[in-house]
Motif scaffolding. Structure first.
Motif, PDB file in Angstrom:
ATOM      1  N   UNK A   1       0.838  -1.205   0.000  1.00 39.35           N
ATOM      2  CA  UNK A   1       0.000   0.000   0.000  1.00 39.35           C
ATOM      3  C   UNK A   1       0.871   1.252   0.000  1.00 39.35           C
ATOM      4  N   UNK A   2       1.947   1.214   0.802  1.00 35.91           N
ATOM      5  CA  UNK A   2       2.859   2.358   0.878  1.00 35.91           C
ATOM      6  C   UNK A   2       3.536   2.603  -0.468  1.00 35.91           C
ATOM      7  N   UNK A   3       3.953   1.525  -1.132  1.00 37.59           N
ATOM      8  CA  UNK A   3       4.619   1.655  -2.431  1.00 37.59           C
ATOM      9  C   UNK A   3       3.668   2.230  -3.479  1.00 37.59           C
ATOM     10  N   UNK A   4       2.426   1.764  -3.467  1.00 36.81           N
ATOM     11  CA  UNK A   4       1.448   2.273  -4.432  1.00 36.81           C
ATOM     12  C   UNK A   4       1.096   3.732  -4.143  1.00 36.81           C
ATOM     13  N   UNK A   5       1.081   4.097  -2.860  1.00 36.56           N
ATOM     14  CA  UNK A   5       0.862   5.503  -2.495  1.00 36.56           C
ATOM     15  C   UNK A   5       2.002   6.368  -3.014  1.00 36.56           C
ATOM     16  N   UNK A   6       3.223   5.866  -2.870  1.00 38.61           N
ATOM     17  CA  UNK A   6       4.400   6.595  -3.352  1.00 38.61           C
ATOM     18  C   UNK A   6       4.326   6.801  -4.862  1.00 38.61           C
ATOM     19  N   UNK A   7       3.829   5.791  -5.580  1.00 42.39           N
ATOM     20  CA  UNK A   7       3.702   5.916  -7.035  1.00 42.39           C
ATOM     21  C   UNK A   7       2.749   7.043  -7.410  1.00 42.39           C
ATOM     22  N   UNK A   8       1.610   7.120  -6.714  1.00 45.60           N
ATOM     23  CA  UNK A   8       0.635   8.176  -7.006  1.00 45.60           C
ATOM     24  C   UNK A   8       1.234   9.556  -6.770  1.00 45.60           C
ATOM     25  N   UNK A   9       1.960   9.691  -5.656  1.00 44.04           N
ATOM     26  CA  UNK A   9       2.577  10.977  -5.329  1.00 44.04           C
ATOM     27  C   UNK A   9       3.701  11.320  -6.306  1.00 44.04           C
ATOM     28  N   UNK A  10       4.521  10.328  -6.628  1.00 42.72           N
ATOM     29  CA  UNK A  10       5.648  10.561  -7.539  1.00 42.72           C
ATOM     30  C   UNK A  10       5.160  10.990  -8.915  1.00 42.72           C
ATOM     31  N   UNK A  11       4.088  10.379  -9.365  1.00 40.73           N
ATOM     32  CA  UNK A  11       3.509  10.730 -10.660  1.00 40.73           C
ATOM     33  C   UNK A  11       3.045  12.186 -10.656  1.00 40.73           C
TER      34      UNK A  11
ATOM     35  N   UNK B   1       8.446  13.008  -9.499  1.00 44.38           N
ATOM     36  CA  UNK B   1       9.604  12.480  -8.783  1.00 44.38           C
ATOM     37  C   UNK B   1       9.832  11.023  -9.164  1.00 44.38           C
ATOM     38  N   UNK B   2      10.989  10.500  -8.777  1.00 42.55           N
ATOM     39  CA  UNK B   2      11.285   9.086  -8.964  1.00 42.55           C
ATOM     40  C   UNK B   2      11.002   8.324  -7.675  1.00 42.55           C
ATOM     41  N   UNK B   3      11.093   6.992  -7.759  1.00 42.47           N
ATOM     42  CA  UNK B   3      10.852   6.127  -6.605  1.00 42.47           C
ATOM     43  C   UNK B   3      12.071   5.245  -6.376  1.00 42.47           C
ATOM     44  N   UNK B   4      12.442   5.097  -5.105  1.00 43.28           N
ATOM     45  CA  UNK B   4      13.531   4.195  -4.724  1.00 43.28           C
ATOM     46  C   UNK B   4      12.967   3.175  -3.744  1.00 43.28           C
ATOM     47  N   UNK B   5      13.169   1.897  -4.040  1.00 47.22           N
ATOM     48  CA  UNK B   5      12.700   0.810  -3.173  1.00 47.22           C
ATOM     49  C   UNK B   5      13.855   0.284  -2.327  1.00 47.22           C
ATOM     50  N   UNK B   6      13.587   0.086  -1.042  1.00 47.57           N
ATOM     51  CA  UNK B   6      14.615  -0.445  -0.151  1.00 47.57           C
ATOM     52  C   UNK B   6      13.974  -1.401   0.845  1.00 47.57           C
ATOM     53  N   UNK B   7      14.615  -2.548   1.053  1.00 48.69           N
ATOM     54  CA  UNK B   7      14.152  -3.520   2.043  1.00 48.69           C
ATOM     55  C   UNK B   7      15.116  -3.531   3.223  1.00 48.69           C
ATOM     56  N   UNK B   8      14.564  -3.341   4.428  1.00 51.12           N
ATOM     57  CA  UNK B   8      15.377  -3.429   5.637  1.00 51.12           C
ATOM     58  C   UNK B   8      15.033  -4.730   6.340  1.00 51.12           C
ATOM     59  N   UNK B   9      16.035  -5.540   6.614  1.00 49.00           N
ATOM     60  CA  UNK B   9      15.796  -6.821   7.279  1.00 49.00           C
ATOM     61  C   UNK B   9      16.774  -6.970   8.444  1.00 49.00           C
TER      62      UNK B   9
ATOM     63  N   UNK C   1       0.175   0.719 -16.612  1.00 47.17           N
ATOM     64  CA  UNK C   1      -1.274   0.610 -16.793  1.00 47.17           C
ATOM     65  C   UNK C   1      -1.989   1.919 -16.481  1.00 47.17           C
ATOM     66  N   UNK C   2      -1.513   2.621 -15.431  1.00 46.15           N
ATOM     67  CA  UNK C   2      -2.272   3.759 -14.902  1.00 46.15           C
ATOM     68  C   UNK C   2      -1.661   5.122 -15.185  1.00 46.15           C
ATOM     69  N   UNK C   3      -0.458   5.181 -15.760  1.00 46.28           N
ATOM     70  CA  UNK C   3       0.254   6.450 -15.895  1.00 46.28           C
ATOM     71  C   UNK C   3       0.518   6.778 -17.357  1.00 46.28           C
ATOM     72  N   UNK C   4       0.480   8.068 -17.662  1.00 46.71           N
ATOM     73  CA  UNK C   4       0.847   8.546 -18.990  1.00 46.71           C
ATOM     74  C   UNK C   4       2.279   8.092 -19.283  1.00 46.71           C
ATOM     75  N   UNK C   5       2.469   7.365 -20.366  1.00 47.36           N
ATOM     76  CA  UNK C   5       3.766   6.761 -20.691  1.00 47.36           C
ATOM     77  C   UNK C   5       4.879   7.795 -20.819  1.00 47.36           C
ATOM     78  N   UNK C   6       4.519   9.038 -21.128  1.00 46.07           N
ATOM     79  CA  UNK C   6       5.532  10.078 -21.330  1.00 46.07           C
ATOM     80  C   UNK C   6       6.126  10.572 -20.016  1.00 46.07           C
ATOM     81  N   UNK C   7       5.503  10.269 -18.892  1.00 52.90           N
ATOM     82  CA  UNK C   7       6.017  10.776 -17.610  1.00 52.90           C
ATOM     83  C   UNK C   7       5.981   9.714 -16.504  1.00 52.90           C
ATOM     84  N   UNK C   8       6.282   8.486 -16.860  1.00 51.43           N
ATOM     85  CA  UNK C   8       6.345   7.423 -15.853  1.00 51.43           C
ATOM     86  C   UNK C   8       7.547   7.671 -14.932  1.00 51.43           C
ATOM     87  N   UNK C   9       7.338   7.689 -13.606  1.00 48.31           N
ATOM     88  CA  UNK C   9       8.463   7.901 -12.684  1.00 48.31           C
ATOM     89  C   UNK C   9       9.511   6.801 -12.807  1.00 48.31           C
ATOM     90  N   UNK C  10      10.773   7.175 -12.623  1.00 53.78           N
ATOM     91  CA  UNK C  10      11.828   6.175 -12.582  1.00 53.78           C
ATOM     92  C   UNK C  10      11.703   5.343 -11.318  1.00 53.78           C
TER      93      UNK C  10
END
Length: 289
Positions: A21-31, A35-43, A85-94
């Motif tokens: 849910x957090x990652x999908x929220x970040x996508x909406x905001x980044x779009x 902005x771009x998105x960076x994924x990180x897993x802390x274990x 699927x959901x974003x304009x192809x010309x401005x998909x966040x990295x």
């Protein structure tokens, strides 16, 4: 880690439903914010209680790291498919991944040092212990971060952010963060409810409080953003009143400022506030103080 060259939202994930849910929220905001998105897993990393007692089995670290990298790649593919699927192809966040070893502490230091990380999003679970904000790991991020931290549980934050609640104790320095928030709210065409959270009215009138209220409202009036209103929440049942106001306004986002010694932040360490946080279906945005 290679340098981050573009404004980015850092998503800390454990691959749970809340983290997704957090990652999908970040996508909406980044779009929306370009902005771009960076994924990180802390274990968990191996720790030693004594010279003779090791908490993790031999080889755990290599196995955990490989599982982390594999899961990050799978999550990246999942998010990319949603973006296409959901974003304009010309401005998909990295979308990139951090596959180095990281603890909450090292990530917190990275956030503090890296100016292009403009927000951190974290999926929060309702059962992660009794400590405020679901445990010391998230506390570490919040305490050290110089950028907003967005906590997501059940409700994904979409780009349809219509209503925002900004909680304040009337500190005049909160106006600076409120002004920055109005700039984002204008982008999303949101309405901001500024909520003054205060303890019960004292028997003797506090003229200092009245002065701060007058000063704060006067400064609010100077903002160019006009979709803004003010509400006073005061008394013994502050938490219940805030929950009811959230429901009444159908708030999409609750915003707090991280100030350790303020009345409002101290309130969020009391047992009653845990009911608000643990039942928090709407996202919670914590701004640096």
């Amino acid at each position: 880690m290679r340098k981050i060259n573009k404004k980015s939202i850092l998503v800390l994930t454990d691959f749970s439903g809340y983290a997704k849910n957090a990652a999908e929220s970040a996508m909406s905001l980044a779009d929306k914010m370009k902005m771009d998105i960076i994924l990180c897993n802390i274990y968990p990393v191996p720790a030693v209680r004594s010279s003779a007692e090791i908490l993790f089995p031999t080889g755990y670290e290599d196995i955990a790291k490989q599982q982390s990298i594999d899961s990050l790649k799978i999550e990246k593919i999942r998010l990319q498919s949603i973006l296409k699927r959901d974003t304009d192809i010309s401005r998909i966040p990295g979308l990139t991944i951090i596959d180095e070893d990281h603890t909450f502490s090292t990530i917190a230091n990275l956030i503090k040092k890296e100016k292009n990380i403009t927000m951190v999003t974290i999926g929060t679970r309702h059962h992660q212990g009794n400590e405020f904000l679901f445990g010391g790991g998230i506390n570490t991020i919040v305490n050290k971060s110089n950028c907003p931290v967005l906590l997501i549980s059940e409700k994904v934050l979409t780009d349809a952010i219509k209503t925002i609640i900004f909680a304040t104790d009337l500190a005049i320095e909160d106006i600076k963060q409120l002004k920055l928030l109005t700039e984002k709210a204008d982008l999303f065409k949101s309405h901001i409810h500024v909520c003054h959270i205060s303890p019960p009215t004292p028997i003797v009138i506090d003229f200092n409080e009245e002065y701060h209220l007058s000063e704060f409202i006067q400064e609010m009036g100077k903002l160019t953003f006009k979709k803004i209103s003010f509400k006073n929440i005061q008394g013994k049942n502050i938490i219940q009143d805030l929950i009811e106001f959230e429901e009444e306004t159908h708030a999409d986002l609750l915003v707090l400022i991280h100030k350790k010694h303020s009345f409002l932040w101290k309130l969020f360490h009391e047992s009653k506030i845990k009911r608000l946080v643990t039942n928090q279906k709407s996202p919670l945005l914590i701004l640096p103080g």
